[in-house]
Every structure is written in structure tokens, then in C-alpha cells.
Enzyme design. Sequence first.
Site, PDB file in Angstrom:
ATOM      1  N   PHE A 283     -11.358  -7.327  14.020  1.00  0.00           N
ATOM      2  CA  PHE A 283     -10.333  -8.081  12.662  1.00  0.00           C
ATOM      3  C   PHE A 283     -10.374  -7.263  11.872  1.00  0.00           C
ATOM      4  O   PHE A 283     -10.795  -6.734  11.537  1.00  0.00           O
ATOM      5  CB  PHE A 283     -10.580  -9.542  12.668  1.00  0.00           C
ATOM      6  CG  PHE A 283      -9.674 -10.185  11.488  1.00  0.00           C
ATOM      7  CD1 PHE A 283      -8.455 -10.240  12.189  1.00  0.00           C
ATOM      8  CD2 PHE A 283     -10.113  -9.924  10.335  1.00  0.00           C
ATOM      9  CE1 PHE A 283      -7.722 -10.219  11.261  1.00  0.00           C
ATOM     10  CE2 PHE A 283      -9.082 -10.186   8.831  1.00  0.00           C
ATOM     11  CZ  PHE A 283      -8.146 -10.652   9.976  1.00  0.00           C
ATOM     12  N   GLN A 284      -8.870  -6.847  11.935  1.00  0.00           N
ATOM     13  CA  GLN A 284      -7.777  -5.918  10.625  1.00  0.00           C
ATOM     14  C   GLN A 284      -8.994  -4.354  11.147  1.00  0.00           C
ATOM     15  O   GLN A 284      -9.402  -3.529  10.565  1.00  0.00           O
ATOM     16  CB  GLN A 284      -7.851  -6.242   9.580  1.00  0.00           C
ATOM     17  CG  GLN A 284      -7.471  -7.604   8.796  1.00  0.00           C
ATOM     18  CD  GLN A 284      -7.093  -7.244   7.900  1.00  0.00           C
ATOM     19  OE1 GLN A 284      -8.793  -7.197   7.110  1.00  0.00           O
ATOM     20  NE2 GLN A 284      -6.346  -7.872   6.991  1.00  0.00           N
TER      21      GLN A 284
ATOM     22  N   LYS B 142     -17.976  -1.289   5.818  1.00  0.00           N
ATOM     23  CA  LYS B 142     -17.960  -2.963   3.945  1.00  0.00           C
ATOM     24  C   LYS B 142     -19.820  -2.889   4.705  1.00  0.00           C
ATOM     25  O   LYS B 142     -20.158  -2.261   2.969  1.00  0.00           O
ATOM     26  CB  LYS B 142     -17.730  -4.112   5.121  1.00  0.00           C
ATOM     27  CG  LYS B 142     -17.997  -4.910   3.744  1.00  0.00           C
ATOM     28  CD  LYS B 142     -16.582  -6.278   4.361  1.00  0.00           C
ATOM     29  CE  LYS B 142     -16.886  -7.321   3.203  1.00  0.00           C
ATOM     30  NZ  LYS B 142     -16.304  -8.492   4.068  1.00  0.00           N
TER      31      LYS B 142
ATOM     32  N   MET C 146      23.263   9.139   3.409  1.00  0.00           N
ATOM     33  CA  MET C 146      23.899  10.731   4.170  1.00  0.00           C
ATOM     34  C   MET C 146      23.960  10.177   5.857  1.00  0.00           C
ATOM     35  O   MET C 146      24.444  11.477   6.533  1.00  0.00           O
ATOM     36  CB  MET C 146      22.745  11.273   3.817  1.00  0.00           C
ATOM     37  CG  MET C 146      21.847  12.333   4.606  1.00  0.00           C
ATOM     38  SD  MET C 146      23.404  13.736   3.694  1.00  0.00           S
ATOM     39  CE  MET C 146      21.926  14.594   2.008  1.00  0.00           C
TER      40      MET C 146
ATOM     41  N   GLU D 163       0.944  -0.903   0.209  1.00  0.00           N
ATOM     42  CA  GLU D 163       0.267   0.139   0.252  1.00  0.00           C
ATOM     43  C   GLU D 163       1.116   1.067  -0.445  1.00  0.00           C
ATOM     44  O   GLU D 163       0.533   2.312  -0.542  1.00  0.00           O
ATOM     45  CB  GLU D 163      -0.695  -0.082   1.404  1.00  0.00           C
ATOM     46  CG  GLU D 163      -2.142  -1.041   0.930  1.00  0.00           C
ATOM     47  CD  GLU D 163      -1.307  -2.326   1.536  1.00  0.00           C
ATOM     48  OE1 GLU D 163      -0.108  -2.906   1.786  1.00  0.00           O
ATOM     49  OE2 GLU D 163      -3.105  -3.282   1.726  1.00  0.00           O
TER      50      GLU D 163
END
Lengths: 202, 574
Positions: free
Chosen positions: B110-111, B160, B459, B48
Site C-alpha cells: 500500500f502506497q 519506515k 502563451m 507536496e
Amino acid sequence: MTEPVPYDQLLSILVRDEPRVLTRITALFGRRGYNIKSLSVGNTEHPGVSRMTIVVHGDRGVVEQAIRQLEKLHDVVKIIDHSLEKYVDRELVLVKVAITPESRVEVRQIAEDFRSRIVDVGRHALTFEVTGDEGKVTAFIEQMRPFGILETMRTGRIALTRGSNADIASHIYHSGESETLRPALEGLEAREERARGVPNLF
Amino acid sequence: MTGAKALWATLANHGISTVFGYPGGAIMPVYDALTFYPEVRHVLTRHEQGAAHAAEGWAKATGEIGVCLATSGPGATNLVTGLADAMMDSVPLLAITGNVARHLMGTDAFQEADITGITLPITKHNYVVRDVEELPQIIAEAIRIARTGRPGPVLVDIPKDVQLAAYSGQIPKPHARPEIPAPADEAIERALELLRSAKKPVMMVGGGSLDSSAEITALARAWDIPVITTLMGLGAFPASDPLWLGMPGMHGSVAANRAISEADVLLGIGLRFDDRVTGRVNGFAPNAAIIHIELDAAEIGKIIRTHVPVRGDAKVAAARLTEGAVKGVWPEWTAQLQEWRGRNETPEHWGAGYAVKAVVDRLTPDDILSSDVGQHQMLCAQLARFEKPRRWLNSGGLGTMGFGFPAAIGAGMAEPGVRSVVIAGDGGFQMTAQELATLKMYDIRNVKICIINNSYLGMVRQWQEMFHGKRYSEVWLGDSNPDFLKLADAYDVPGYRASSAEELPAAIDAWLNDPKSALLEVVVPHEHGVFPMVPAGAALYEMIESDPKRAAELKAQLADAPMNEVPMNEVSDA
């Protein structure tokens, strides 16, 4: 250059009444390290708009930056910076003072002098309600302190501009332009229209 | 029509042609509905974060909104870096996330993650859609907010069950773009007055000026004012113009930093005075009166005291300042700047700078150059010559390693006819290297990846060398780096390699002329620094102009010569 002097500054913020708005506002203050000294929130005469009164402790630069950052929030409809206007402000406080048979009369007398109301009477304590500006509330508490203050709760300051002008310029830009009603209000109107069942096709 | 279909219909109505995303449980109705909307192309990235950066690359190259899509919980949190990046660099971005069904929200389902809470400080605005009837309007409003005024990312979180609920309303058309407020007359007058009284004026333009490039160029030429472009503003003024002084700040050019330190009037346009630009704030432009043209009122006076604030459209402001121009009244100043301009070190020895220069010298003004974050980014900014805006993509504000490659993919997909070149370090490339799969999957042919491999987090190593007593803590990658050519080959991406100045030209030619997207690995010496450099906390005039190591070599060579022949501002090798 002299050091900027921090002091308490009073802001009224009109916001859309939606979930997480309070978080957005306080998170903005928190992230940038501006300390909120008091905060009170309530409904307004417009449905869907809440009003917050915030006391910020900081120098003028801090408060101007806070205002400009707040202005960018989509939920903020309008900001009134009370340091630029004449205003009335009030605070409500509940004070529970310990009493003895000997002190009872004196405590009641002081409360009367402050035009305070007794809202609860107990055997060993009286609870007073005091309304007034910050100075009066502080003075009342100081007068009661020697008798023994058991508990206090202050609402935080609330303020309104004086006079009939409900549409106060926010004066935040150096150009002097007032941005009184932001596009946020447009969205708000659309939302109200939807709530009334009017189709909104943009 | 379901909420999910209404979402795609609204996006299509807004001219959204491409969405970068990754499916998951809580966004499945949206992915299901996608199959009914072939007019919108979905690009499946491999992470993502890649989707968010690709959308950013799309937006940075085109100036149009980029869109990314993710599921709830871990999918949504993987977008966070891209959102923070877009916020810092004012990139118009729409992020759409799925969430668990409404009745599960707040139950640690969940999630489930409170993504609107998480992204609150790193989005311009965000929404949870609680009613399907509001979904299309919220998407339309989110797009408007992302594009209006100072652009930024907006996130819309859709539970959802809202995606599955029936929507009966209309599909909204795009909002008209509101006019950008014009600056106040008084502000323009005061700015003109100040410019006319100037002896040593300088213009500094930032990322907010990219769309006003033509007006700003005309303004500078009308007054003969030298121009400095910040890291984000590179390309807003043509590098070939003799008035261009380069980039200011920590790794800015000698001419730019000296000009700021000496100027009596500094005209800033569309910038926010980042600390990497200003150095120590009270040492920034110590002699200058500041005019600040800026759309975002919160940026005016935030860091630097502004004498003439000009709030509003940079296009209009620049055009009006051009009308009042008085040309060429500071010949001594421009002559002085030309002398400083000549002091920039050009990399003649084999190393990262040499390699970057060799690559960027081959690019045309139309090519898009993305960089990742680190030494190569500063070298690109110092050495590439941008003639046009929106050809330079990098993570300026957030400094996001892993940004460059997916951003180059996004830009390459936005402009398939244009070469999209990314220069990355070996460290940053590995943060999003899995997006090689995206190249393969969509047969993208115009993305050219160059990895400058010094086997170090360069760096950080440079800072450790200069400020931490050469204690190189956890920056060595050499023993564990993959064979980048084999890695590319695993995804059918052709690879080329050069390890010396002699090998480089042929390798670059083969790489750029390959008909497919290709990878070039340039193996460079381990310990090269980027100079000039202003140490953190120092003022711009305390700049270290050249590599102290090379200065030390020089000093040894000049051991017999009088001390005053050695550059005065070099630091000793601590």
C-alpha cells in the site's frame, strides 16, 4: 564541414558496486539516445568497485558527451576512454554448430585452426568456445556459418589498457587535466571504513 | 535514538532551519520525531508539489539548500515536478521521502512507489537507506552532493522501519565545501588572446553566474563589453548599467539577439545554451568564436561548438580576464548596440505588458520577484530591471506552471524582511492556488500575489494564433475562472482588482501597502501577444520584432506611404 563518422568506441567505467548503478548508467545512455552495442560487467580487484566495458556506437562528439555525463554520476569512480590508450580487448563466444557425419571432421579442423575448444559434444551439434578480439570471433562465426549455426552467445567485449599503469588519465577535458579519482572514491573509502567498524565522524 | 531522530539531528547540525512538507503513513515516525526538534521549523503546505517549489524558492533566493519532505507513493510522486524543475535549473534541493518497510519494498505494498527509480533521471543522485547506521551519513552526503559543483536535487528515500530502528552512532557535522576547480592558465590565455583580437565582442551570462555577479560586472566594465543576461542570469549584471542589452532568445530583446547574431567573439559564462536561447543552433552566433566558462564539463560543447573552453570557477575566471583587460577598443560596436537597444517596444497600450510594467516599476532592487510560467513570465523578464542576483525566481528550464506562488512563499519565508512578489497568470496560479492556506496558517505577511488575468492560457493561445491558424484549442478559461478575490477572501487574504490603466496605480498602491500578504487581480484584454519573438526553429536574426497585428494596423495607416517605411521583418497575418 564533413559529417561526423560513427564508429564503435570502447569505454571502461569503474563504478561503485551498489544497487541500481547499472540502471543509472544505461538510463543515461538511453535518455540521450546513445546506443550501447555491448556491455559487460564484473568485479574488480577493489572490493566495492565494479568494472563495465561498454561499446558505444557513435561519432566522437557523442562519445565525449556520454563520457562527460557519466563523469557527473556519483557512482562513477573513473572512466577510461580506450580510444586514447593502447589496450587489449577480448570477447568470449559460445557457438553451437550443426554437424553431420560428413562435416564433423571439417568443422573440428576449422575449430582447431582458431584454437577453439569444444565444450559440448552432441550427436548433431558441437559447441565451441572461442576467445579473441572482435575480428577473430567474427571470422570464426563466418567460417562456421555454412555448416549451420544453431545458437550463439557473445559476452560482449572487455578491455584493459596495456602496460603497468593502472591509473590512466581520462583525458576528457580539453585542458588536459586528468581527473583520475573522483570524490566518489572518498565516499567509497568512508563506506569501507564503516564496514570495517571504524567510526566515521567526518 | 531512532533513525527518525537521527535524521532531524543531522539536518539541525547542517543548519537546516526550515523544511517544507506534508505527512503521510510512511513518514509518520519522522513527523513524530519532529516534535522533539523545535529548532527545525516544518511548514505544512497543501500539496507536496507546493512543498518542493517552496523549497526551491528558498534555495533560489538564498543560494542555500532547500529541503522538502513527503510520504511514500503518492506523496513522493507529487514531489517529482519540483525535482525535475530543480534539476533543470540547478537548484540545491534535498528531498526526503518515507517508504514502506524494507520487507514490503518490491511487493506492491500500500502506497508503495519505486521513487528512486522514478526520480533517477531527474535527480543529481538518490539513495534508499537500507541500514539505519548509514542514515545520518547519507543525509550529510546528500547535502554535500546537492550543494557541490553544479548544484541539483538529491532524494533520500527512508523505509519506515529504518526510521524506527535504533541508531547508535554519532551525528555527522557538515562536510567542508570542496574548492571549486580554478580554470587552467592556458584556457585563460587563449580567452584573453581571443578577446583582444575581437571587434564585436559580447558577453552572455546565465544562471550559473549568479554567485559571481561582482566579478562578472567588473569584467564587463573593465573591457567595455556589452552584457546579455539569460532568463536564468537576470540580475547577475545590473540592468541600470549602460552595457546591459537585456535577455537573449525566443522573447529576448532586439539588441541582445542582434548582438549575438553580429558578434565576432561571444563570451558565455555559467550557461548551457538552452534551445530557447539559441533558436536554430546553426544560426546562433554565426560569426562568433565562442569562449565558454562553465563548471559542468558536460555543458561545454554540448549544443554549441566552443572554441575556447574554460572549465572551472566563474569567479576566478572572470577575475583573471579582468586583470588582462584592454578597455574600449570597439566604439563603433557599442554605438551600434546602443541604437538597437532603443528599439525595444515599451508597452504603452493597456494590456498584460502594461500591467506587468506598472507592477515591476514599483519594486525596489531588494524585492524578490517570482513569476509563474507563460506570457507574464516573459513580460517580467523583458520589463523588470534587476540590479542584484537572486531577486528573480522563475522556472526557466522546465517551464513549470504552478511554480511561482509556492516559490514566492518559500522565498518570503527565507527572507521575512523582504517583499516577495509573485506575478502569475490565471492559469498557472490555479495549479497551486491551494497554497493560500499556507499564507494563512503561518500568517506570512510579505507575499504579494499579482494575477494577470486574460482568461486564456496566453502563451499557448499566442502560438495557436501565430502557428496554428488561430484555432484556439482548449485554452479558454474565462467561463470557469473563479472570482479570485473571493478565493483569496476565503483564506483571509485581502484582494484588490484593476481592470483598466486608470484603476491600476491606486490598486497597486493599496495592494503593496497592505500590511498583510495580499492578492491583486489585473484583468487585461484577452488576446495580447509577447514580442519580440523568435519562432521555434528559427534563428535569432529571424526575430519578429513587434506584434504583427499592430504592424498590420500600422500598415493600414501607412497605406499610401512607400512600402519601405514599414518594418521589413514583420510577418503577414496568416
